[in-house]
Design a protein around this motif. Sequence first.
Motif, PDB file in Angstrom:
ATOM      1  N   LEU A 131       0.823  -1.208   0.000  1.00 48.21           N
ATOM      2  CA  LEU A 131       0.000   0.000   0.000  1.00 48.21           C
ATOM      3  C   LEU A 131       0.863   1.266   0.000  1.00 48.21           C
ATOM      4  N   VAL A 132       1.960   1.233   0.748  1.00 50.41           N
ATOM      5  CA  VAL A 132       2.855   2.397   0.770  1.00 50.41           C
ATOM      6  C   VAL A 132       3.495   2.599  -0.596  1.00 50.41           C
ATOM      7  N   LEU A 133       3.934   1.514  -1.235  1.00 49.45           N
ATOM      8  CA  LEU A 133       4.538   1.631  -2.559  1.00 49.45           C
ATOM      9  C   LEU A 133       3.522   2.119  -3.590  1.00 49.45           C
ATOM     10  N   ILE A 134       2.271   1.698  -3.467  1.00 51.54           N
ATOM     11  CA  ILE A 134       1.233   2.194  -4.375  1.00 51.54           C
ATOM     12  C   ILE A 134       1.015   3.683  -4.174  1.00 51.54           C
ATOM     13  N   SER A 135       0.939   4.113  -2.904  1.00 49.08           N
ATOM     14  CA  SER A 135       0.683   5.530  -2.626  1.00 49.08           C
ATOM     15  C   SER A 135       1.844   6.426  -3.030  1.00 49.08           C
ATOM     16  N   LEU A 136       3.075   5.873  -3.054  1.00 54.21           N
ATOM     17  CA  LEU A 136       4.244   6.691  -3.382  1.00 54.21           C
ATOM     18  C   LEU A 136       4.571   6.710  -4.877  1.00 54.21           C
ATOM     19  N   THR A 137       4.177   5.683  -5.606  1.00 53.95           N
ATOM     20  CA  THR A 137       4.620   5.561  -6.992  1.00 53.95           C
ATOM     21  C   THR A 137       3.558   5.922  -8.010  1.00 53.95           C
TER      22      THR A 137
END
Length: 330
Positions: A131-137
Amino acid sequence: MLIISPALLLFSLTLMAGTLISISSSSWFLAWLGLELNLLSFIPLITAQKSPFCSEAALKYFLIQAFGSAILLISVTILFVFSVSPKILIFTSLILKMGAAPLHFWLPTIMQGMSWLNCLILMTIQKVAPLVLISLTLCDQTGILFVSVSVFSAIMSGLGGLNQTFLRKLMAYSSINHTAWMLAAISSSTSLWIHYILTYSIISVSVVTIFNQNQMLHIKHLTNLSASPFNKVTLFMTLFSLGGLPPFLGFLPKMSVITNLVQSGFFIWALILTMSALITLFYYIRVAITSLTLNSPKTNQNINSINHKPNWVTLMNLLLLLPLTVLIPL
């Protein structure tokens, strides 16, 4: 006396370290490294319980996560070789790793072979890094693919949980539904989805603690609670809070997500999420009503010999949930 194995403690620490490496990485290589460390740490935790079902679940989980990592490596390679950013491949690998629809097929089957503690880890901690990688990328977070995954997760989780009698599969479909809400929260703001996953984790800890304490795996095992009114009340409150029924704690993040979606003009998206929440609330109520109304013959025979005093786990749940469900909405 509770004895914790040093190996399990080590793997738990490396699992948390892998998640922290992924969410704090400055390159895709470090993000992939953290995801692999997280995967290799979770496999021994699954197989810690000597059971063929746990071994099967560990093998399936390894194959699925390895396939997701391969897709991520391919997309990163394309990112370095070509000038076009492969956002679709990156997004596909991440939703496969966290079990969002339409790539959710592995989650209920694998959770059915796990212990309740590992199910809790899979529902909460293992979703943080993707979820963090989705929100950042993903810059174009409200694209058609992003909305489609959230909507499809909400629909499939609602329909898939209706005919389930196994509690672990029921919690798996519940996790898929909450993943849809988290994706909608990511499209609004970063702080909103962090608030959502923290609230979901607190409520999930309470629900899983009751299920694990009473060794409940099937809906018929809910009759084990018939001699303990304290467990009944706690389970009733936690399930309603998990479904987002006001004025319980789980209502707050869902209301915030709906408000942000309506303000952004995504009326259909908000409507579908709300309808799916009502469907999930239906099978939460079915579980709660079963625990309140049914009595087992064993319980009826030994009703006078059972100690009705709540243990420390039940008291912890009540002390945690009562202030949160009453004071925070006010």
